[in-house]
Design an enzyme around this catalytic site. Structure first.
Site, PDB file in Angstrom:
ATOM      1  CE  LYS A 206      10.470  16.915  28.192  1.00  0.00           C
ATOM      2  NZ  LYS A 206      11.833  17.476  28.368  1.00  0.00           N
TER       3      LYS A 206
ATOM      4  CB  SER B 263      16.252  17.792  25.545  1.00  0.00           C
ATOM      5  OG  SER B 263      16.571  19.152  25.762  1.00  0.00           O
TER       6      SER B 263
ATOM      7  N   GLY C 176      19.761  11.868  32.418  1.00  0.00           N
ATOM      8  CA  GLY C 176      19.856  13.296  32.721  1.00  0.00           C
ATOM      9  C   GLY C 176      20.520  13.527  34.062  1.00  0.00           C
TER      10      GLY C 176
ATOM     11  CB  VAL D 106      15.919  15.753  36.711  1.00  0.00           C
ATOM     12  CG1 VAL D 106      14.657  15.256  36.012  1.00  0.00           C
ATOM     13  CG2 VAL D 106      16.040  17.261  36.557  1.00  0.00           C
ATOM     14  N   GLY D 107      16.631  13.051  38.294  1.00  0.00           N
ATOM     15  CA  GLY D 107      16.445  11.621  38.473  1.00  0.00           C
ATOM     16  C   GLY D 107      15.863  11.283  39.839  1.00  0.00           C
TER      17      GLY D 107
ATOM     18  CD  GLU E 177      23.582   7.719  31.550  1.00  0.00           C
ATOM     19  OE1 GLU E 177      24.283   8.428  32.315  1.00  0.00           O
ATOM     20  OE2 GLU E 177      23.341   8.004  30.379  1.00  0.00           O
TER      21      GLU E 177
ATOM     22  NE  ARG F 279      31.415  10.115  22.264  1.00  0.00           N
ATOM     23  CZ  ARG F 279      30.726   9.085  22.728  1.00  0.00           C
ATOM     24  NH1 ARG F 279      30.975   8.615  23.936  1.00  0.00           N
ATOM     25  NH2 ARG F 279      29.787   8.515  21.995  1.00  0.00           N
TER      26      ARG F 279
ATOM     27  CB  CYS G 127      26.728  11.231  31.584  1.00  0.00           C
ATOM     28  SG  CYS G 127      26.386   9.882  30.444  1.00  0.00           S
TER      29      CYS G 127
ATOM     30  CD  GLU H 205      28.217  14.939  34.992  1.00  0.00           C
ATOM     31  OE1 GLU H 205      28.521  14.246  34.017  1.00  0.00           O
ATOM     32  OE2 GLU H 205      27.043  15.183  35.307  1.00  0.00           O
TER      33      GLU H 205
ATOM     34  CB  SER I 156      29.578   4.313  24.651  1.00  0.00           C
ATOM     35  OG  SER I 156      29.645   5.127  25.799  1.00  0.00           O
TER      36      SER I 156
END
Length: 529
Positions: free
Chosen positions: A222, A224, A275, A279-280, A297, A325, A331, A428, A488
């Site tokens: 799913k 965005s 996200g 919501v998490g 995450e 960036r 995040c 954030e 990353s």
């Protein structure tokens, strides 16, 4: 493939630099050039079959069952790129059923067979990296060079997990009785619901789907609703790579209906989500209904600590990369740049000078390094945080307002004299705003950094090796970058602590999220056959 619709939608917020475009004809020319660039990219992607405008269920491209659609817009220009299905409960239920049916065969393939399919998918992603980069720039807005970089980064997860598929090892445990043999098997968890964000529309998918498929799971993605096109293009390439129908499904549209259906289904055995923390938490609570495995995450509030003994050039370069960036929309962006008082003024001046050089503009312009924010709500959030900070004593050292390009472009901004009482220090901002805070001692810096519910990423700049170890161990974060702003990589575990999430993505540890451990005890093994 359905024909792609295309239109240009102007905005009341679209303003043009008066210094370079003084007349109405010049303004229209500027708009026309942007529109032409978008149309050229759309045409190329359509010809390649990579601009899909339907969902994918059981290997078939389908519209929403009720015919409803949603627009996908280019945030830089306001153009409508295309319409995609607004799917919901019925389509998601069918996607789950398809994934469940495909699991019966995909999970039974040898690891080598699954590995070959993933390797082919990786090869196709890399072969089309410029095309996929254009698609990301179209729907998400980030500069093309950065978008192509995301494709390479995202594809690397598929390559890595194509290799890891062949390294899922079990165990043999010494038995406590002579006639028993004890084994440990690792088996795929089953159907996975993967819910991904808009800021990395390819990499956040491959980071989840790669290990899931490698383990033998099947997936319902799913993406965005703001950036579904990259997910659909990646799914198209997965089909071309020979990944069987139903192993990869994509539904988009009504987020609450899709999410609820994934959570309520007993066939879905795992939810993976990137996200917001809010919501998490809802997904975590919903997954309890059927006791699903969950990996999350979530949001961050990354501190970037610059000590007096830091190399100023390294600190500025690393902080700039960590903060700006994707126009500050990641995040792991440095949300608080915490600078020791002895170097504060020098760092602030050098940092402002570096930020001044960042060029804002349309992502298809080669020299641009800062694209738009994703939508006007994102700009309004930045504005509210800035207003709160300045009302409490923060000083605008650079920027501080919407960019003259209009739309959702925002000036790269640096704030000085920020303190912990301001929203921007505790939440954030998810935009191109760098707040600078002062500290005196190492202990104070660690306290400021850890004084948050978030715990995803942190950054430290120092030339003192002992301090780098000491501070890294004291920081309550899942990831720490020392003298480096880009952290990353597919070979290292990505994830947070506290309210920044559960589980890890990337590296060998990312495989564990999609596996169940089974213990087998075999008795009566001591006699003759």
């Amino acid at each position: 493939m359905a024909r792609i619709g295309f239109s240009f939608r102007t905005s009341k917020h679209l303003l043009i630099r008066s210094s370079s475009l003084s007349s109405s004809s010049q303004s229209h020319q500027f708009l026309r050039q942007m529109s032409m660039a978008t149309q050229s990219a759309v045409s190329t992607l359509s010809d390649l079959g990579l601009l899909r405008s339907q969902g994918l269920i059981g290997g078939k491209w389908v519209q929403a069952y009720d015919g409803k659609t949603i627009q996908v817009n280019n945030p830089a220009t306001g153009e409508v790129i295309t319409n995609v299905p607004c799917m919901g409960r019925k389509e998601t239920t069918d996607a789950i059923s398809s994934a469940s049916e495909a699991f019966k065969t995909w999970s039974k393939l040898t690891a080598n067979e699954r590995s070959k399919c993933l390797r082919k998918w990786y090869d196709l992603l890399i072969a089309h990296k410029e095309d996929l980069g254009k698609l990301i720039t179209l729907e998400q807005g980030k500069p093309l060079k950065e978008a192509i970089g995301e494709v390479t980064y995202g594809a690397n997860f598929i390559e890595f997990y194509a290799e890891e598929a062949k390294r899922i090892y079990g165990d043999i445990i010494p038995a406590t009785l002579t006639d028993r043999r004890l084994f440990v098997l690792k088996q795929p968890v089953g159907v996975v619901g993967a819910i991904t964000p808009w800021n990395f529309p390819l990499a956040m998918i491959t980071r989840k789907v790669g290990p899931a498929l490698a383990c033998g799971c099947t997936v319902v993605i799913k993406p965005s609703e703001l950036t579904p096109l990259t997910a659909l293009a990646a799914a198209e390439l997965s089909i071309q790579a020979g990944i069987p129908p139903g192993a990869v499904n994509v539904v988009m549209g009504n987020a609450s209906e899709i999410g609820d259906t994934l959570l309520e289904s007993s066939q879905v055995r795992k939810i993976t989500f990137t996200g917001s923390t809010a919501v998490g938490k809802k997904l975590m609570a919903g997954a309890a209904q059927t006791v699903k495995k969950v990996s999350l995450e979530l949001g961050g509030n990354a501190p970037c600590i610059v000590f007096d003994d830091a190399d100023i050039d390294v600190a500025v370069k690393g902080s700039l990369a960590a903060k700006f960036r994707n126009s500050g929309q990641t995040c792991v962006c440095a949300n608080r740049i915490i600078v020791q008082e002895g170097i504060y003024e020098k760092f602030a001046n050098a940092f402002v000078s570096a930020v001044k050089k960042l060029e804002v503009g349309y992502g298809f312009t080669e020299s641009v390094s800062q694209g738009p924010l994703i939508n006007d709500a994102a700009v309004q959030k930045v504005e509210s945080f800035l207003q709160d900070a300045t009302s409490k004593g923060a000083k605008v050292l650079l920027g501080g307002k919407r960019h003259s390009l209009g739309m959702t472009f925002y000036e790269p901004t640096v704030l000085g004299e920020v303190n912990n009482e301001m929203l921007i220090a505790s939440q954030e901002v998810f935009g191109p705003v760098a707040p600078l805070l002062r500290f005196k001692t190492e202990e104070e810096a660690i306290h400021i950094a850890n004084d948050t519910n978030a715990g995803l990423a942190a950054y430290v700049f120092t030339t003192n090796v002992q301090r780098s170890w000491r501070v890294s161990e004291a920081l309550e974060y899942g990831i720490v970058g020392v003298n480096e702003g880009i952290i990353s990589t597919e070979v290292a575990p990505f994830g947070g602590v506290k309210q920044s999430g559960l589980g890890r993505e990337g590296s060998k540890y990312g495989m564990d999220e999609y596996l169940e451990v089974k213990y087998v005890c075999m008795g009566n093994m001591g006699g003759n056959a």
